[in-house]
Design an enzyme around this catalytic site. Structure first.
Site, PDB file in Angstrom:
ATOM      1  N   HIS A  65     -48.039 109.819 -31.141  1.00  0.00           N
ATOM      2  CA  HIS A  65     -48.739 108.158 -32.739  1.00  0.00           C
ATOM      3  C   HIS A  65     -48.887 108.980 -33.218  1.00  0.00           C
ATOM      4  CE1 HIS A  65     -47.391 104.949 -29.571  1.00  0.00           C
ATOM      5  NE2 HIS A  65     -46.470 105.816 -29.850  1.00  0.00           N
ATOM      6  N   ARG A 103     -35.242 109.236  -7.391  1.00  0.00           N
ATOM      7  CA  ARG A 103     -36.223 109.519  -7.206  1.00  0.00           C
ATOM      8  C   ARG A 103     -36.867 109.165  -8.750  1.00  0.00           C
ATOM      9  NH1 ARG A 103     -38.130 115.751 -10.461  1.00  0.00           N
ATOM     10  NH2 ARG A 103     -40.242 114.754  -9.679  1.00  0.00           N
ATOM     11  N   HIS A 148     -46.074 111.889 -13.529  1.00  0.00           N
ATOM     12  CA  HIS A 148     -44.858 112.995 -13.713  1.00  0.00           C
ATOM     13  C   HIS A 148     -45.546 112.902 -15.469  1.00  0.00           C
ATOM     14  CE1 HIS A 148     -40.177 114.134 -14.078  1.00  0.00           C
ATOM     15  NE2 HIS A 148     -41.124 114.506 -15.240  1.00  0.00           N
ATOM     16  N   ASN A 192     -45.646 116.350 -10.668  1.00  0.00           N
ATOM     17  CA  ASN A 192     -44.478 117.322 -11.281  1.00  0.00           C
ATOM     18  C   ASN A 192     -44.522 118.552 -11.896  1.00  0.00           C
ATOM     19  OD1 ASN A 192     -41.232 117.276 -11.689  1.00  0.00           O
ATOM     20  ND2 ASN A 192     -42.359 116.791 -13.376  1.00  0.00           N
ATOM     21  N   GLU A 193     -44.231 119.598 -11.450  1.00  0.00           N
ATOM     22  CA  GLU A 193     -44.426 120.339 -12.562  1.00  0.00           C
ATOM     23  C   GLU A 193     -45.413 120.844 -13.133  1.00  0.00           C
ATOM     24  OE1 GLU A 193     -40.958 121.100 -15.382  1.00  0.00           O
ATOM     25  OE2 GLU A 193     -39.369 120.476 -14.234  1.00  0.00           O
ATOM     26  N   ASN A 333     -38.315 122.540  -8.892  1.00  0.00           N
ATOM     27  CA  ASN A 333     -36.949 122.112 -10.340  1.00  0.00           C
ATOM     28  C   ASN A 333     -36.631 123.222 -10.575  1.00  0.00           C
ATOM     29  OD1 ASN A 333     -38.102 119.312 -10.221  1.00  0.00           O
ATOM     30  ND2 ASN A 333     -39.252 119.170 -11.323  1.00  0.00           N
ATOM     31  N   TYR A 335     -33.714 125.234 -13.083  1.00  0.00           N
ATOM     32  CA  TYR A 335     -32.525 125.752 -14.693  1.00  0.00           C
ATOM     33  C   TYR A 335     -32.598 126.483 -14.593  1.00  0.00           C
ATOM     34  CZ  TYR A 335     -34.056 120.455 -15.030  1.00  0.00           C
ATOM     35  OH  TYR A 335     -34.790 118.760 -15.266  1.00  0.00           O
ATOM     36  N   GLU A 399     -35.522 118.838  -9.361  1.00  0.00           N
ATOM     37  CA  GLU A 399     -34.724 118.225 -10.482  1.00  0.00           C
ATOM     38  C   GLU A 399     -34.216 119.363 -10.547  1.00  0.00           C
ATOM     39  OE1 GLU A 399     -36.837 118.286 -14.248  1.00  0.00           O
ATOM     40  OE2 GLU A 399     -37.610 116.611 -13.121  1.00  0.00           O
TER      41      GLU A 399
END
Length: 496
Positions: A65, A103, A148, A192-193, A333, A335, A399
């Site tokens: 914002h 999850r 997260h 998470n991460e 996770n 990628y 992930e």
């Protein structure tokens, strides 16, 4: 394994991995009978309803914002996929794809509006109770992530993850979650991460809260690790016997491949890169302290910069003991992969501290994300590295996924190819290499708000029309592929 093994030992491990099987032959075989399949999402990316039913603001509400938007398309997660109102549709998508588990993450500020336990928001508790009950009614196991990335804004106002008081607040939040949902939730992920939370949020400044500092990422990581240990030990002490669940953490890591696998300096640099990425968080959890190479380099560089103390904090005996062994499983996770070369660097901060330079080959297939090249063999290598480094722990892939754009619509053949080749390399890691992998979680169930990239990149197996107030979900080709993969539990041999 002791964390105090020599650099020679590290190089030997890396050399053995580099020479590991790199064959491209497709493996037709099945996953173990108890293997489980699922999808993942995150609260801020899908829920919307950012200011209704008693929810407090979080750092992503504030970040998106800002008057000059840090998001590439100027968007936010204010509505996102509207899963706060459409959660039953999401459950139906999961059921139709035949998953074993789902999850998802809790919004800390939806449950505790200012991040503390002074005020509990019953309407937030009601929402997650309805979601959990709907999942169970449809035969889907809930796997819940406590954090997260959406820290309550009130906590950020007093320093957030760089202020050690956050540790007790996180433990209080974990207690609330275990108390209200632990009778049905048996799989918990604390965070998470944390690498992304700390480096992209406090070092690079591209994620909330948008800070750029060479010191803050290390303070953030230190308190996140303490928070994880506190939440794990809390469950172990007060809930495990009665609820019978498991608690772990999800760490992200690409694979780091030496540019020249025959050059010991390159091999050592690649090992250093993965220790700075994955080992930064996993070593304290498995061994009670940071990787020795991190301690050595960051201490040296801090002294050379004239600092009074190292940018990398130290754990005292209490926290080392709390952290050591604080896992029932490890979430991964993954990628993509990067190539690594050694480079003596003087720029202060995480990237310069490790004396490496990374890049990706122009020959590797691309996705819609500049950082995500398609390198399936790297998936197998990082799982083998985890097996060899940490003693083959129970590993959940929490992930794994591929990005495209609006242009692909539901015809996402690139995602189908990605899932096929990555999961086949996971099968090789299990069947040929002996990796202890028990679950695979595709990212993501639906297209959603992709953080700093807004809605310009899509990771979902279901297409979401963000121009439609109803946020219509439409299965993509990849959904059909995954449904068959899950049902087959692997890759049946081709019919003659």
């Amino acid at each position: 394994m002791s964390p105090k093994f020599s650099m020679v030992g590290l190089v030997l491990v890396a050399l053995s991995l580099t020479s590991a099987q790199n064959d491209s032959d497709f493996l037709y075989d099945y996953f173990p009978e108890d293997f489980e399949w699922g999808f993942a999402t995150a609260s801020y990316q899908i829920e919307g309803a950012w200011n209704v039913d008693g929810k407090g603001q979080n750092i992503w509400d504030e970040f998106t914002h800002r008057n000059v938007s840090p998001i590439v398309d100027g968007s936010s997660g204010d509505v996102a996929c509207d899963s706060y109102n459409k959660y039953l549709e999401d459950v139906e998508l999961l059921k139709n794809t035949g998953v074993n588990f789902y999850r998802f993450s809790l919004s800390w500020s939806r449950l505790l509006p200012d991040g503390t336990n002074r005020t509990v928001n019953q309407r937030g508790i009601d929402y997650y109770n309805k979601l959990i009950n709907a999942l169970i009614a449809n035969g889907i196991e809930p796997m819940v992530t406590l954090y997260h990335w959406d820290l309550p804004l009130a906590l950020q106002g007093v320093g957030g993850w760089t202020n050690e008081t956050v540790v007790q607040h996180f433990e209080n939040y974990a207690r609330l979650a275990y108390s209200y949902f632990g009778d049905r939730v048996k799989q918990w992920i604390t965070l998470n991460e944390p690498f992304v939370v700390c480096q992209l949020g406090h070092g690079d400044g591209v994620h909330a809260p948008g800070h750029t500092s060479p010191v803050e990422p290390y303070l953030c990581a230190h308190n996140i690790l303490k928070s994880h240990a506190s939440a794990y030990r809390l469950y172990e002490r007060d809930f495990k016997e009665s609820q019978g669940g498991q608690v772990g953490v999800t760490l992200d890591s690409g694979w780091y491949e030496p540019e020249d696998p025959n050059n010991p300096d390159h091999v050592e640099a690649a090992e250093r890169a993965v220790l700075f990425k994955h080992g930064w968080y996993a070593f304290p959890i498995f061994f009670g302290d940071y990787p020795p190479v991190m301690r050595q380099l960051i201490d040296q560089k801090s002294e050379a910069e004239g600092l009074q103390e190292s940018r990398l904090p130290e754990f005292d005996n209490y926290w080392s003991q709390q952290l050591n062994g604080s896992y029932d499983f490890l979430g991964l996770n993954h990628y993509t992969t990067e190539l690594v070369v050694p480079e003596n660097r003087t720029d202060p901060g995480y990237s310069g501290d490790q004396n490496t330079r990374t890049y990706q080959s122009a020959e590797w297939p691309e996705s819609a994300s500049s950082w995500l090249k398609v390198v399936p063999w790297g998936f197998r290598k990082i799982m083998n590295w985890i097996k060899n480094t940490y003693g083959n722990p129970t590993l959940y892939v929490t992930e794994n996924g591929f990005s495209d754009t609006d242009a692909e619509g539901v015809n996402d053949q690139g995602r189908v190819d990605y899932y096929r080749d990555y999961t086949n390399n996971m099968l090789k890691a299990i069947k040929l290499d002996g990796c202890n992998i028990k679950k695979y979680t595709a990212w993501s169930l639906i297209d959603n708000f992709e953080w700093a990239r807004g809605y310009t990149e899509r990771f979902g197996a279901h297409f979401v029309d963000f121009n439609d107030p109803a946020r219509m979900r439409t299965p993509k080709r990849s959904q059909g592929y995954l449904k068959q993969l899950f049902a087959d539990n692997g890759f049946p041999p081709p019919k003659q």
